[in-house]
Design a protein around this motif. Structure first.
Motif, PDB file in Angstrom:
ATOM      1  N   SER A  86       0.876  -1.379  -0.028  1.00  0.00           N
ATOM      2  CA  SER A  86       0.084   0.052   0.023  1.00  0.00           C
ATOM      3  C   SER A  86       0.948   1.229  -0.015  1.00  0.00           C
ATOM      4  CB  SER A  86      -0.954  -0.126   1.225  1.00  0.00           C
ATOM      5  OG  SER A  86      -0.216   0.264   2.297  1.00  0.00           O
ATOM      6  N   PHE A  87       2.196   0.879   0.245  1.00  0.00           N
ATOM      7  CA  PHE A  87       3.321   2.303   0.236  1.00  0.00           C
ATOM      8  C   PHE A  87       3.394   2.523  -1.182  1.00  0.00           C
ATOM      9  CE2 PHE A  87       4.741   0.510   4.563  1.00  0.00           C
ATOM     10  CZ  PHE A  87       3.831   1.212   5.352  1.00  0.00           C
ATOM     11  N   PRO A  88       3.726   3.959  -1.466  1.00  0.00           N
ATOM     12  CA  PRO A  88       4.262   4.133  -2.961  1.00  0.00           C
ATOM     13  C   PRO A  88       5.602   3.550  -3.015  1.00  0.00           C
ATOM     14  CG  PRO A  88       3.885   6.081  -1.923  1.00  0.00           C
ATOM     15  CD  PRO A  88       3.266   5.116  -0.930  1.00  0.00           C
ATOM     16  N   LYS A  89       6.225   3.450  -1.814  1.00  0.00           N
ATOM     17  CA  LYS A  89       7.828   2.951  -2.002  1.00  0.00           C
ATOM     18  C   LYS A  89       8.184   2.499  -0.540  1.00  0.00           C
ATOM     19  CE  LYS A  89       9.812   7.391  -1.385  1.00  0.00           C
ATOM     20  NZ  LYS A  89      10.333   8.572  -2.126  1.00  0.00           N
ATOM     21  N   PRO A  90       9.152   1.882  -0.309  1.00  0.00           N
ATOM     22  CA  PRO A  90       9.535   1.657   1.100  1.00  0.00           C
ATOM     23  C   PRO A  90       9.713   2.736   1.949  1.00  0.00           C
ATOM     24  CG  PRO A  90      10.764   0.154  -0.277  1.00  0.00           C
ATOM     25  CD  PRO A  90      10.088   1.019  -1.107  1.00  0.00           C
ATOM     26  N   LEU A  91       9.405   3.120   3.324  1.00  0.00           N
ATOM     27  CA  LEU A  91       9.539   3.945   4.300  1.00  0.00           C
ATOM     28  C   LEU A  91      11.007   4.370   4.251  1.00  0.00           C
ATOM     29  CD1 LEU A  91       6.697   3.423   6.544  1.00  0.00           C
ATOM     30  CD2 LEU A  91       6.671   4.856   4.483  1.00  0.00           C
ATOM     31  N   PRO A  92      11.398   5.561   4.292  1.00  0.00           N
ATOM     32  CA  PRO A  92      12.714   5.798   4.420  1.00  0.00           C
ATOM     33  C   PRO A  92      13.173   5.776   5.864  1.00  0.00           C
ATOM     34  CG  PRO A  92      11.588   7.988   4.187  1.00  0.00           C
ATOM     35  CD  PRO A  92      10.645   6.740   3.852  1.00  0.00           C
ATOM     36  N   ASN A  93      14.554   5.345   6.284  1.00  0.00           N
ATOM     37  CA  ASN A  93      15.288   5.296   7.508  1.00  0.00           C
ATOM     38  C   ASN A  93      14.631   4.448   8.767  1.00  0.00           C
ATOM     39  OD1 ASN A  93      17.184   7.286   6.647  1.00  0.00           O
ATOM     40  ND2 ASN A  93      15.584   8.664   6.874  1.00  0.00           N
ATOM     41  N   ARG A  94      13.993   3.131   7.846  1.00  0.00           N
ATOM     42  CA  ARG A  94      13.381   2.073   8.510  1.00  0.00           C
ATOM     43  C   ARG A  94      13.885   0.922   7.992  1.00  0.00           C
ATOM     44  NH1 ARG A  94       8.245   5.899   8.920  1.00  0.00           N
ATOM     45  NH2 ARG A  94       9.813   6.797   7.478  1.00  0.00           N
ATOM     46  N   THR A  95      14.306  -0.357   8.789  1.00  0.00           N
ATOM     47  CA  THR A  95      14.335  -1.437   8.269  1.00  0.00           C
ATOM     48  C   THR A  95      12.914  -2.415   8.278  1.00  0.00           C
ATOM     49  OG1 THR A  95      16.259  -1.643   9.175  1.00  0.00           O
ATOM     50  CG2 THR A  95      15.596  -3.963   8.383  1.00  0.00           C
ATOM     51  N   HIS A  96      12.410  -2.751   7.009  1.00  0.00           N
ATOM     52  CA  HIS A  96      11.213  -3.264   6.825  1.00  0.00           C
ATOM     53  C   HIS A  96      11.147  -4.920   6.631  1.00  0.00           C
ATOM     54  CE1 HIS A  96      10.792   0.548   4.638  1.00  0.00           C
ATOM     55  NE2 HIS A  96       9.688   0.337   4.727  1.00  0.00           N
ATOM     56  N   ILE A  97      10.402  -5.494   7.717  1.00  0.00           N
ATOM     57  CA  ILE A  97      10.254  -6.943   7.546  1.00  0.00           C
ATOM     58  C   ILE A  97       8.942  -7.278   7.088  1.00  0.00           C
ATOM     59  CG2 ILE A  97      10.016  -9.014   8.982  1.00  0.00           C
ATOM     60  CD1 ILE A  97      12.057  -7.598  10.882  1.00  0.00           C
ATOM     61  N   VAL A  98       8.739  -7.874   5.881  1.00  0.00           N
ATOM     62  CA  VAL A  98       7.295  -8.155   5.371  1.00  0.00           C
ATOM     63  C   VAL A  98       6.986  -9.627   5.469  1.00  0.00           C
ATOM     64  CG1 VAL A  98       5.989  -8.153   3.125  1.00  0.00           C
ATOM     65  CG2 VAL A  98       7.595  -6.269   3.610  1.00  0.00           C
ATOM     66  N   CYS A 142       9.967 -11.224  -3.221  1.00  0.00           N
ATOM     67  CA  CYS A 142      11.150 -10.526  -2.971  1.00  0.00           C
ATOM     68  C   CYS A 142      11.210  -8.958  -3.140  1.00  0.00           C
ATOM     69  CB  CYS A 142      12.446 -11.145  -3.353  1.00  0.00           C
ATOM     70  SG  CYS A 142      12.485 -10.983  -5.257  1.00  0.00           S
ATOM     71  N   TYR A 143      11.741  -8.174  -2.347  1.00  0.00           N
ATOM     72  CA  TYR A 143      11.897  -6.744  -2.810  1.00  0.00           C
ATOM     73  C   TYR A 143      13.360  -6.026  -2.209  1.00  0.00           C
ATOM     74  CZ  TYR A 143       9.777  -2.145  -3.621  1.00  0.00           C
ATOM     75  OH  TYR A 143       9.609  -0.948  -4.129  1.00  0.00           O
ATOM     76  N   GLU A 144      13.728  -5.533  -3.151  1.00  0.00           N
ATOM     77  CA  GLU A 144      15.230  -4.989  -2.912  1.00  0.00           C
ATOM     78  C   GLU A 144      15.132  -4.427  -1.496  1.00  0.00           C
ATOM     79  OE1 GLU A 144      18.389  -2.065  -4.761  1.00  0.00           O
ATOM     80  OE2 GLU A 144      16.849  -2.576  -5.975  1.00  0.00           O
ATOM     81  N   ASN A 145      16.199  -4.764  -0.573  1.00  0.00           N
ATOM     82  CA  ASN A 145      16.248  -3.988   0.801  1.00  0.00           C
ATOM     83  C   ASN A 145      15.332  -4.183   1.920  1.00  0.00           C
ATOM     84  OD1 ASN A 145      19.222  -2.950  -0.031  1.00  0.00           O
ATOM     85  ND2 ASN A 145      17.871  -1.283  -1.086  1.00  0.00           N
ATOM     86  N   VAL A 146      14.667  -5.371   1.504  1.00  0.00           N
ATOM     87  CA  VAL A 146      13.216  -5.766   2.633  1.00  0.00           C
ATOM     88  C   VAL A 146      13.676  -7.302   2.990  1.00  0.00           C
ATOM     89  CG1 VAL A 146      10.942  -6.326   2.446  1.00  0.00           C
ATOM     90  CG2 VAL A 146      11.763  -4.060   1.238  1.00  0.00           C
ATOM     91  N   ILE A 147      13.362  -7.344   4.349  1.00  0.00           N
ATOM     92  CA  ILE A 147      13.599  -8.764   4.536  1.00  0.00           C
ATOM     93  C   ILE A 147      12.262  -9.447   4.539  1.00  0.00           C
ATOM     94  CG2 ILE A 147      14.052 -10.189   6.628  1.00  0.00           C
ATOM     95  CD1 ILE A 147      15.752  -7.860   7.763  1.00  0.00           C
ATOM     96  N   VAL A 148      12.191 -10.471   3.781  1.00  0.00           N
ATOM     97  CA  VAL A 148      10.777 -11.249   3.710  1.00  0.00           C
ATOM     98  C   VAL A 148      10.802 -12.389   4.335  1.00  0.00           C
ATOM     99  CG1 VAL A 148       9.404 -12.166   1.833  1.00  0.00           C
ATOM    100  CG2 VAL A 148      10.733 -10.055   1.502  1.00  0.00           C
TER     101      VAL A 148
END
Length: 161
Positions: free
Chosen positions: A49-61, A69-75
């Motif tokens: 639902s985000f236009p792009k990953p949120l800056p300055n946070r580590t995303h775990i999906v 998979c998504y670049e720079n995201v922990i799945v």
């Protein structure tokens, strides 16, 4: 500490059709302030639902899709795996959606809730906060104004021991 952060209506509505039901700039500012430089855990639909990953946070999906998979995201495949990748002593925020909130509630230490003082039609809901398990330790009311169509209150809950 595992912290749940959300904005929910009086009827616990969170969203509909994978979209938010209101626009509250002060809530977005608080979300950014609290979650920046931390891990954020969410379901795949919330992430998308985000236009792009949120800056300055580590995303775990969390997703059931094995090839996601998504670049720079922990799945990861489930909540347990999401918790297992967190560094020791690192606060992490559960940011949605409704199913993830429900699954995570037993493991959460703190809830940062923006209570929107209205009711909405929705397809996604926040779980009920049981006053036997949770203590309201802080609240800050905000009246509607030219930037906010609804009254809302920032509420902080801590799990009772």
């Amino acid at each position: 500490m595992i912290i749940m952060i959300a904005a929910a209506a009086e009827n616990n509505a969170l969203g509909k059709n994978n979209e938010l039901l209101w626009h509250l700039p002060d809530d977005f500012k608080r979300f950014k302030l609290l979650t920046t430089n931390h891990y954020i855990i969410m379901g795949r639909k919330t992430f998308e639902s985000f236009p792009k990953p949120l800056p300055n946070r580590t995303h775990i999906v969390i997703t059931r899709q094995p090839d996601y998979c998504y670049e720079n995201v922990i799945v990861v495949g489930n909540l347990k795996n999401a918790f297992s990748v967190l560094p020791d002593q690192e606060d992490a925020f559960i940011i949605g959606g409704g199913e993830i909130y429900q699954q995570a509630l037993p493991f959460v230490d703190k809830i940062e809730l923006t209570r929107v003082h209205a009711n909405f039609e929705a397809d996604t809901f926040f779980p009920n906060i049981d006053s036997d398990e949770w203590e309201l330790v802080a609240k800050e009311y905000h009246a509607k104004d030219e930037k906010h169509l609804y009254d809302f209150t920032f509420e902080t809950y801590l799990r009772r021991l």
